[in-house]
Every structure is written in C-alpha cells, then in structure tokens.
Design an enzyme around this catalytic site. Structure first.
Site, PDB file in Angstrom:
ATOM      1  N   ASN A  15      46.040  34.350  46.382  1.00  0.00           N
ATOM      2  CA  ASN A  15      45.702  33.698  45.115  1.00  0.00           C
ATOM      3  C   ASN A  15      44.438  32.846  45.157  1.00  0.00           C
ATOM      4  O   ASN A  15      43.941  32.425  44.122  1.00  0.00           O
ATOM      5  CB  ASN A  15      46.858  32.806  44.659  1.00  0.00           C
ATOM      6  CG  ASN A  15      48.055  33.624  44.244  1.00  0.00           C
ATOM      7  OD1 ASN A  15      47.915  34.797  43.875  1.00  0.00           O
ATOM      8  ND2 ASN A  15      49.231  33.040  44.320  1.00  0.00           N
ATOM      9  N   LYS A  17      40.462  31.681  45.862  1.00  0.00           N
ATOM     10  CA  LYS A  17      39.150  32.273  45.596  1.00  0.00           C
ATOM     11  C   LYS A  17      38.536  32.822  46.874  1.00  0.00           C
ATOM     12  O   LYS A  17      38.672  32.220  47.939  1.00  0.00           O
ATOM     13  CB  LYS A  17      38.233  31.203  45.004  1.00  0.00           C
ATOM     14  CG  LYS A  17      36.786  31.630  44.847  1.00  0.00           C
ATOM     15  CD  LYS A  17      35.970  30.548  44.183  1.00  0.00           C
ATOM     16  CE  LYS A  17      34.476  30.786  44.363  1.00  0.00           C
ATOM     17  NZ  LYS A  17      34.036  32.055  43.763  1.00  0.00           N
ATOM     18  N   LYS A  19      38.036  36.584  47.448  1.00  0.00           N
ATOM     19  CA  LYS A  19      38.298  37.987  47.751  1.00  0.00           C
ATOM     20  C   LYS A  19      37.099  38.875  47.403  1.00  0.00           C
ATOM     21  O   LYS A  19      36.562  39.586  48.252  1.00  0.00           O
ATOM     22  CB  LYS A  19      39.552  38.456  46.993  1.00  0.00           C
ATOM     23  CG  LYS A  19      40.789  37.635  47.359  1.00  0.00           C
ATOM     24  CD  LYS A  19      41.990  37.972  46.523  1.00  0.00           C
ATOM     25  CE  LYS A  19      41.902  37.521  45.082  1.00  0.00           C
ATOM     26  NZ  LYS A  19      41.890  36.047  44.924  1.00  0.00           N
ATOM     27  N   THR A  20      36.690  38.798  46.156  1.00  0.00           N
ATOM     28  CA  THR A  20      35.571  39.642  45.726  1.00  0.00           C
ATOM     29  C   THR A  20      34.269  39.204  46.397  1.00  0.00           C
ATOM     30  O   THR A  20      33.470  40.034  46.841  1.00  0.00           O
ATOM     31  CB  THR A  20      35.438  39.613  44.193  1.00  0.00           C
ATOM     32  OG1 THR A  20      36.639  40.143  43.628  1.00  0.00           O
ATOM     33  CG2 THR A  20      34.255  40.455  43.727  1.00  0.00           C
ATOM     34  N   THR A  21      34.071  37.892  46.493  1.00  0.00           N
ATOM     35  CA  THR A  21      32.816  37.419  47.099  1.00  0.00           C
ATOM     36  C   THR A  21      32.748  37.778  48.582  1.00  0.00           C
ATOM     37  O   THR A  21      31.668  38.013  49.111  1.00  0.00           O
ATOM     38  CB  THR A  21      32.622  35.908  46.902  1.00  0.00           C
ATOM     39  OG1 THR A  21      33.824  35.227  47.194  1.00  0.00           O
ATOM     40  CG2 THR A  21      32.194  35.594  45.485  1.00  0.00           C
ATOM     41  N   ARG A  29      25.486  42.271  53.914  1.00  0.00           N
ATOM     42  CA  ARG A  29      25.214  42.490  55.341  1.00  0.00           C
ATOM     43  C   ARG A  29      24.865  43.940  55.620  1.00  0.00           C
ATOM     44  O   ARG A  29      23.902  44.242  56.326  1.00  0.00           O
ATOM     45  CB  ARG A  29      26.466  42.169  56.156  1.00  0.00           C
ATOM     46  CG  ARG A  29      26.630  40.728  56.456  1.00  0.00           C
ATOM     47  CD  ARG A  29      27.748  40.582  57.470  1.00  0.00           C
ATOM     48  NE  ARG A  29      27.788  39.208  57.918  1.00  0.00           N
ATOM     49  CZ  ARG A  29      28.867  38.611  58.381  1.00  0.00           C
ATOM     50  NH1 ARG A  29      30.008  39.278  58.481  1.00  0.00           N
ATOM     51  NH2 ARG A  29      28.801  37.365  58.770  1.00  0.00           N
ATOM     52  N   PHE A  70      40.281  41.666  31.507  1.00  0.00           N
ATOM     53  CA  PHE A  70      41.660  41.460  31.917  1.00  0.00           C
ATOM     54  C   PHE A  70      42.645  41.987  30.902  1.00  0.00           C
ATOM     55  O   PHE A  70      42.502  41.817  29.698  1.00  0.00           O
ATOM     56  CB  PHE A  70      41.922  39.993  32.278  1.00  0.00           C
ATOM     57  CG  PHE A  70      41.423  39.692  33.659  1.00  0.00           C
ATOM     58  CD1 PHE A  70      42.201  40.032  34.765  1.00  0.00           C
ATOM     59  CD2 PHE A  70      40.172  39.140  33.867  1.00  0.00           C
ATOM     60  CE1 PHE A  70      41.743  39.790  36.052  1.00  0.00           C
ATOM     61  CE2 PHE A  70      39.709  38.895  35.145  1.00  0.00           C
ATOM     62  CZ  PHE A  70      40.500  39.220  36.247  1.00  0.00           C
ATOM     63  N   TRP A  72      45.665  41.419  30.002  1.00  0.00           N
ATOM     64  CA  TRP A  72      46.487  40.654  29.070  1.00  0.00           C
ATOM     65  C   TRP A  72      45.723  40.297  27.795  1.00  0.00           C
ATOM     66  O   TRP A  72      46.276  39.773  26.846  1.00  0.00           O
ATOM     67  CB  TRP A  72      47.082  39.405  29.724  1.00  0.00           C
ATOM     68  CG  TRP A  72      46.119  38.581  30.506  1.00  0.00           C
ATOM     69  CD1 TRP A  72      45.374  37.548  30.047  1.00  0.00           C
ATOM     70  CD2 TRP A  72      45.808  38.723  31.897  1.00  0.00           C
ATOM     71  NE1 TRP A  72      44.613  37.042  31.069  1.00  0.00           N
ATOM     72  CE2 TRP A  72      44.864  37.738  32.210  1.00  0.00           C
ATOM     73  CE3 TRP A  72      46.253  39.590  32.911  1.00  0.00           C
ATOM     74  CZ2 TRP A  72      44.329  37.591  33.491  1.00  0.00           C
ATOM     75  CZ3 TRP A  72      45.722  39.435  34.178  1.00  0.00           C
ATOM     76  CH2 TRP A  72      44.773  38.451  34.464  1.00  0.00           C
ATOM     77  N   GLU A 107      39.547  44.677  43.003  1.00  0.00           N
ATOM     78  CA  GLU A 107      40.715  44.442  42.141  1.00  0.00           C
ATOM     79  C   GLU A 107      41.598  45.684  42.014  1.00  0.00           C
ATOM     80  O   GLU A 107      42.249  45.887  40.982  1.00  0.00           O
ATOM     81  CB  GLU A 107      40.311  43.963  40.721  1.00  0.00           C
ATOM     82  CG  GLU A 107      39.172  42.968  40.642  1.00  0.00           C
ATOM     83  CD  GLU A 107      39.481  41.572  41.194  1.00  0.00           C
ATOM     84  OE1 GLU A 107      40.638  41.333  41.603  1.00  0.00           O
ATOM     85  OE2 GLU A 107      38.547  40.749  41.232  1.00  0.00           O
TER      86      GLU A 107
END
Ligand code: ATP
Ligand code: MG
Length: 175
Positions: A15, A17, A19-21, A29, A70, A72, A107
């Site tokens: 949960n 911050k 993951k994507t970064t 790299r 998103f 929702w 995602e």
C-alpha cells in the site's frame, strides 16, 4: 547452484508509495545502458500526460497508457474490462517478441483483482517468455500465487503519507 542466465520477474506491491516509481527507476537505469524497455499501464488513461510520459517521450522510451483511469470513477465496467484485456494482449506481444530486455506491466494487479485477467494466465505467459526478458509487475494486493512465482518481491509498506493530512498529489513526486 549454477544456472543459465535468465530474465527475472520482479513484483512491487503493498500500500505504500514507490511501486510505479521503482519500476520507472529500473527503466531509467536500463535505458542508460541502451537496453530496450517498455512500460504498459493498465490503469493510466491515454489522455493523461504525466511527468513520466513527458520524460519517456524525451528519452525515446515507450510508456503506453492503456487504461481509463481508476475504475471506481467509471460507469462502464465492460469497457474497462475490454481495455484491460487489450492491454494484456499488447503486453503479451511485447513480452513474447523477445525484442525487449525489460517489460513493465504497471498496475497489473488491478485487472487481476477485478477478475478480468486470471493469475494463472499471467503466470503461464510469463513461464513461456523468451529466457532473457525481465518482467516487472506493479500494483497493490498482489495475489499470493504471483508472489510465489516472482523471483523478487518487495512490499511497499506505508508508514506515513501526506494524503492523510489532505495534501494533494504533487507534480514531480506523484505524476
Ligand atoms: P508511485 O507511482 O508514486 O510510485 P505507487 O505506484 O506505489 O506510487 P499507487 O498505488 O499506484 O502507488 O498509487 C498511485 C499514487 O497514489 C501514488 O503517487 C501515491 O503517492 C498515491 N498514494 C499512495 N498511497 C496513497 C494513499 N493512501 N492515499 C492516497 N494516495 C495515495
Ligand atoms: Mg502505481
């Protein structure tokens, strides 16, 4: 144990911050080493031009947003499902082509959680990818089977997030 050199499956979940970064950092790299990289985004909508998309354009790297934002916020789940399937088909093409050193599926856990994509089909596809291809998967709530399958799994754990104090997403930090 000696083993043939092969591509790895990396999974960034949890949960917190990062993951994507983290996936973007790997892409940078690898790009620096003239490796061929691509990111397919299951959630980001194609009309969004976030910092990473602008950077990718300048670098000559492909980041392909194939979602609709998103879910929702959406009133058309069938369309979301179709778009997720289309993104998966595109991902399969890129992975199986063997043309890329690293393919990032950003995602991807969301369509899996929604049942639009099965964990089994993802693992099956990863199992028969060309041996040199690294695949990076991101998203919250990764299914256990994917955790078991991946070679590297990092769980980003939220300790603090300014969102909790009403601080909105910051350019450069979040998008
Ligand atoms: P980043 O893209 O910054 O690496 P991420 O991929 O780990 O983050 P996601 O779950 O994809 O995180 O969330 C997308 C964005 O939402 C992130 O930029 C993150 O800062 C923000 N975010 C993370 N946690 C929360 C939270 N609890 N509430 C609101 N926004 C959050
Ligand atoms: Mg993310």
């Amino acid at each position: 144990m000696a083993s043939a050199r092969r591509g790895l499956v990396l999974l960034f979940t949890g949960n917190g911050k990062g993951k994507t970064t983290s996936a973007l950092g790997i892409m940078m790299r690898a790009w620096g080493r003239d490796m061929k990289v691509v990111m397919l985004q299951f959630i980001k909508a194609s009309h969004h031009r976030f910092g990473e998309h602008k950077a990718a354009q300048k670098m000559g790297v492909e980041i392909i947003p194939m979602g609709r934002g998103f879910t929702w916020l959406s009133h058309d789940l069938e369309r979301d499902k179709a778009m997720a399937r289309a993104c998966w088909e595109e991902a399969l093409k890129r992975i199986c082509s063997g043309e890329y050193d690293i393919v990032v599926l950003d995602e991807i856990t969301y369509p899996i959680r929604y049942g639009w994509l099965t964990t089994a089909e993802v693992i099956e596809a990863l199992s028969r990818r060309p041996s040199h291809v690294h695949v990076v998967l991101t998203g919250r709530n990764a299914p256990q089977e994917l955790v078991d399958y991946a070679d590297l799994v990092t769980e980003m754990r939220e300790i603090k997030h300014p969102y909790r104090h009403g601080v909105k997403a910051q350019p450069g930090l979040e998008y």
